[in-house]
Design a protein around this motif. Structure first.
Motif, PDB file in Angstrom:
ATOM      1  N   ARG A 161      43.652 -23.035  -5.837  1.00  0.00           N
ATOM      2  CA  ARG A 161      43.964 -21.838  -5.145  1.00  0.00           C
ATOM      3  C   ARG A 161      43.324 -20.921  -3.637  1.00  0.00           C
ATOM      4  NH1 ARG A 161      43.617 -18.789 -10.513  1.00  0.00           N
ATOM      5  NH2 ARG A 161      44.719 -19.743 -12.025  1.00  0.00           N
ATOM      6  N   ALA A 162      42.162 -21.294  -3.030  1.00  0.00           N
ATOM      7  CA  ALA A 162      41.765 -20.848  -2.098  1.00  0.00           C
ATOM      8  C   ALA A 162      42.111 -20.886  -0.913  1.00  0.00           C
ATOM      9  CB  ALA A 162      40.452 -20.947  -2.049  1.00  0.00           C
ATOM     10  N   ILE A 163      42.817 -22.449  -0.773  1.00  0.00           N
ATOM     11  CA  ILE A 163      44.292 -23.002  -0.074  1.00  0.00           C
ATOM     12  C   ILE A 163      44.983 -22.450  -0.037  1.00  0.00           C
ATOM     13  CG2 ILE A 163      45.607 -24.866   1.060  1.00  0.00           C
ATOM     14  CD1 ILE A 163      42.601 -26.422   0.238  1.00  0.00           C
ATOM     15  N   GLY A 164      46.098 -22.087  -0.803  1.00  0.00           N
ATOM     16  CA  GLY A 164      47.075 -21.358  -1.424  1.00  0.00           C
ATOM     17  C   GLY A 164      47.123 -19.700  -1.210  1.00  0.00           C
ATOM     18  N   ASN A 165      46.239 -19.350  -1.706  1.00  0.00           N
ATOM     19  CA  ASN A 165      45.723 -17.415  -0.978  1.00  0.00           C
ATOM     20  C   ASN A 165      45.948 -17.663   0.639  1.00  0.00           C
ATOM     21  OD1 ASN A 165      45.557 -17.376  -3.184  1.00  0.00           O
ATOM     22  ND2 ASN A 165      43.662 -17.293  -4.123  1.00  0.00           N
ATOM     23  N   LEU A 166      45.010 -18.440   1.327  1.00  0.00           N
ATOM     24  CA  LEU A 166      44.701 -18.554   2.783  1.00  0.00           C
ATOM     25  C   LEU A 166      46.233 -18.684   3.138  1.00  0.00           C
ATOM     26  CD1 LEU A 166      41.571 -20.205   3.386  1.00  0.00           C
ATOM     27  CD2 LEU A 166      42.018 -18.085   3.698  1.00  0.00           C
TER      28      LEU A 166
END
Length: 777
Positions: free
Chosen positions: A299-304
């Motif tokens: 999720r963090a990678i997707g948001n970034l």
């Protein structure tokens, strides 16, 4: 997870020691009060020097902190006392209205949109904002729960400790994660949540607000009805519709950029690489803590990566696409969802990420994802990579069209109707692969050489989506049927009917059966599919001639065209007849069936809303009238109702704003002129009289003036030359009159002179233009 400073450990030990001591003291005091047991002094272990030192230090810090809190409370009390002496809100509002009320009224009347509300769905000025808030008048997919999350106070009251203690950042983060997970699970009961955001902005109108976007409007309506006005988390919730936001503008950009620059992307990818071996097997069962960590990492990678090219570049530099693809193989729904979402955000409008996804066998992995609730993400991710050359080549080289078709069929076999949109998008991708991509010929051959084409035709006949066509939202089901038709038509394009009959007689028999529509009364999709397919096959002159002479397909098409009112079937049948008329050998048989007469009614003004059908009708007339006097006579002769093709076609060409339709209309008239003048003057005298009229001459002048392409321009020049060399005959306009019409048209003369001087124009066109100038000047 935030790291805990080692200096906080003695403090926690001190708190634990205080907690144990207070509990022991409370038990003893309670026993004394009940006179149940005498006071017993217990022998405790002597406190070591280190603990004593830490206890004194933290006691001093606690006293200092209490003094700071006491000072803050005094300042707040003084501030509130000062506010109480100020004018009331009503008085202040009246005073401000008196100062700038006229300005606010003028701005409101001007209709200037509020940028704050447009970007976040909320405005700090609320109802008194001078700008317009575009509040939705009907339900949308996006909901906002204002100030929903109150947060965990920095200081809180613990019933066990009966004391006021601090909570560190780790405690606050854990509380937010738990609160978010609980609310998100509740919101997912009402539909598929595409986006869930808890706002950390400290502005009062945004702080703690929750944004939730569902996949479709009915789901958001259900959530709003269920959540609005209920008691949740010690407060009454408000739930309101807001416009569907542009999240790239609503989400703060600076924090994502700062995180990317800090090296967070490399750390996240490194963690995925360390655990991705556990996910390569679809049936693997990693530890629950590992699953949680992987989900949050994805999720963090997707948001970034969402709408952030720099962070996408950092993901590629860290070779982060491959571990995400490996993790996406896992059958755990939440892991597959997070992985596919990360791939979607990373590959959106980023060619390098799309190519990297293809190189990592991402297409194959996405096609293997089976969870129904995330198919919309899977299809959107496939859409990103199918537009690239590498994506289509990957489908062709790995023969992935069949798995793609299997996935499409799985959508139709599902009991739920929620996958119809995904089926429509996936079928559109399959059309793209066989119609436009660079590897289309290779993919078509793969479909032809196996049994897949039979499966596709069987699906077209059964069509599991037909039950949804007549219900609300049935447009997607109609598009699916049309896409299946396009796939079959593209695969069989330019195929020889003789070879198909010899090798795949079943396919040919099925196509003819669909066109005759004997076994499928009331359905138009199958006749349309048959007409489109035969139209594509008839582009080959040899196959076209066999269809006409051996199967008499032209007669069947004409009879069906005269008896149908379905617009789609009319378009398909006219396209079939137009392609059949391309072969020179077919024109006599089409003339015998008076194919031109069938096309003329589509030139009427009441058909102007159907320009593609009118274009097919004009193409059929043009092909049939070329070097065929029978069809030309049908075009120029009025029927029993006094309607003739020449009048209708010139009127259509004059009134249409579509340049291609206008030019094709004028070209058809020029071809008719040439065909009539190629035949005996005596036998064609009535036809020549019809053509030597002012409206025809002006139409040919427009063809010369409007067109820059040499071929249609030359056709107009030749038609005018033929009209000028016609001998004077009784009842016809004199060539001298036509010559005068040409002489007074300055635009025509200017265009012809420019053509003569243009060295880039073909020699034949320049010679014909020079000769026409000599004829009328």
């Amino acid at each position: 997870m935030p790291q805990v400073d080692h200096q906080t450990r003695p403090r926690r030990q001190y708190r634990k020691w205080r907690k144990v001591g207070r509990r022991r003291a409370r038990r003893q005091q309670a026993a004394i009060a009940r006179q149940a047991i005498p006071l017993v002094t217990t022998t405790e272990k002597p406190e070591n020097a280190e603990h004593a030192k830490q206890r004194k230090i933290w006691e001093a810090k606690e006293r200092a902190y209490d003094q700071i809190v006491k000072h803050k409370k005094a300042l707040e009390a003084a501030k509130m006392a000062a506010i109480a002496k100020e004018p009331s809100a009503e008085t202040f509002g009246q005073a401000q209205a008196a100062l700038d009320g006229q300005k606010r009224t003028d701005e409101k009347a001007s209709g200037e949109m509020c940028p704050l509300y447009a970007s976040t769905g909320a405005c700090r000025y609320g109802a008194v904002c001078p700008r317009v808030h575009a509040i939705p008048t009907s339900p949308t997919r996006t909901l906002m729960l204002p100030n929903m999350y109150s947060g965990l106070p920095y200081k809180f009251s613990d019933e066990d400790l009966e004391d006021t203690l601090e909570r560190d950042e780790q405690d606050i983060a854990e509380h937010l994660a738990t609160w978010t997970r609980t609310l998100l699970d509740k919101l997912r009961q009402y539909g598929d949540v595409e986006r869930f955001i808890v706002c950390k902005n400290r502005a009062p109108h945004l702080q703690g607000s929750v944004y939730v976007q569902y996949r479709n409007t009915p789901e958001s309506v259900n959530a709003r009805d269920a959540m609005h006005g209920i008691w949740y988390d010690h407060k009454t919730t408000l739930c309101e519709f807001i416009p569907d936001l542009d999240w790239s503008k609503a989400i703060c950009e600076d924090k994502r950029a700062a995180l990317g620059e800090s090296g967070a992307m490399a750390v996240l990818v490194g963690f995925l690489k360390s655990v991705c071996d556990q996910f390569k097997d679809q049936n693997a069962s990693p530890a629950m803590q590992t699953l949680d960590d992987v989900e949050q990492t994805l999720r963090a990678i997707g948001n970034l990566c969402f709408d952030h090219d720099d962070n996408r570049r950092r993901l590629l530099d860290a070779d982060g696409v491959r571990p995400i693809v490996d993790v996406a193989r896992n059958r755990e729904s939440r892991i597959a969802r997070a992985a596919c979402g990360s791939l979607l955000n990373a590959s959106m409008s980023c060619d390098e990420a799309q190519n990297s996804l293809v190189e990592c066998d991402g297409i194959k992995v996405l096609l293997e994802v089976e969870q129904p609730e995330i198919q919309h993400i899977v299809v959107n991710c496939l859409s990103n990579v199918m537009d690239t050359e590498s994506g289509s080549q990957n489908v062709a080289s790995n023969e992935l069209y069949r798995p793609m078709w299997r996935k499409f069929l799985a959508y139709g076999e599902a009991d739920s109707e929620d996958l119809v949109d995904e089926a429509q998008e996936l079928s559109a991708l399959m059309v793209l692969l066989v119609q436009e991509c660079g590897a289309k010929l290779e993919i078509r051959n793969q479909i032809l050489t196996g049994t897949l084409l039979n499966e596709i035709m069987q699906t077209a006949e059964e069509n599991p989506w037909r039950r949804l066509i007549d219900v609300e939202g049935g447009e997607s089901a109609k598009d699916i049927a049309q896409n299946i038709i396009k796939i079959i038509g593209c695969v069989l394009e330019d195929q020889d009917i003789e070879d198909l009959q010899r090798e795949r007689s079943y396919l040919v028999e099925t196509i003819f059966r669909w066109l005759q529509d004997e076994s499928f009364a009331g359905r138009t999709d199958l006749p349309i599919c048959a007409a489109v397919t035969l139209g594509n096959i008839s582009r080959n002159d040899r196959a076209s001639s066999r269809l006409v002479y051996e199967h008499e397909i032209h007669r069947l098409a004409i009879n069906k065209l005269e008896g149908t009112e379905d617009i789609g079937l009319q378009h398909a049948l006219l396209g079939l007849l137009r392609n059949l008329s391309l072969a020179e050998s077919n024109k006599p048989l089409l003339a015998q069936e008076h194919a031109v007469k069938v096309a003329i009614p589509y030139l009427q003004s009441r058909k102007d809303m159907l320009q593609p059908i009118q274009a097919s009708a004009i193409g059929l007339i043009k092909n049939c009238c070329r070097r065929n006097i029978i069809s030309a006579r049908d075009f120029l002769t009025a029927d029993d109702d006094g309607m003739d093709g020449l009048t209708l076609l010139i009127e259509l060409a004059n009134r249409t704003e579509e340049k291609a339709l206008k030019v094709e209309g004028y070209r058809t008239v020029s071809i008719v002129i040439k065909t009539v003048w190629e035949n005996d003057p005596v036998e064609t005298l009535p036809l020549r009289q019809r053509l030597m009229e002012e409206r025809v001459v002006r139409a040919m002048m427009q063809l010369v003036i409007v067109m820059d392409h040499p071929l249609p321009q030359n056709e107009g020049i030749l038609a005018l030359s033929l009209l000028l060399v016609e001998n004077d005959r009784e009842g016809a306009f004199s060539p001298n009159e036509i010559r005068e019409w040409l002489r007074v048209n300055a635009q025509l003369t200017e265009k012809l002179e420019a053509t003569v001087k243009d060295d880039k124009s073909p020699k034949e066109v320049r010679s014909n233009a020079r000769q026409l100038l000599q004829l009328y000047t």
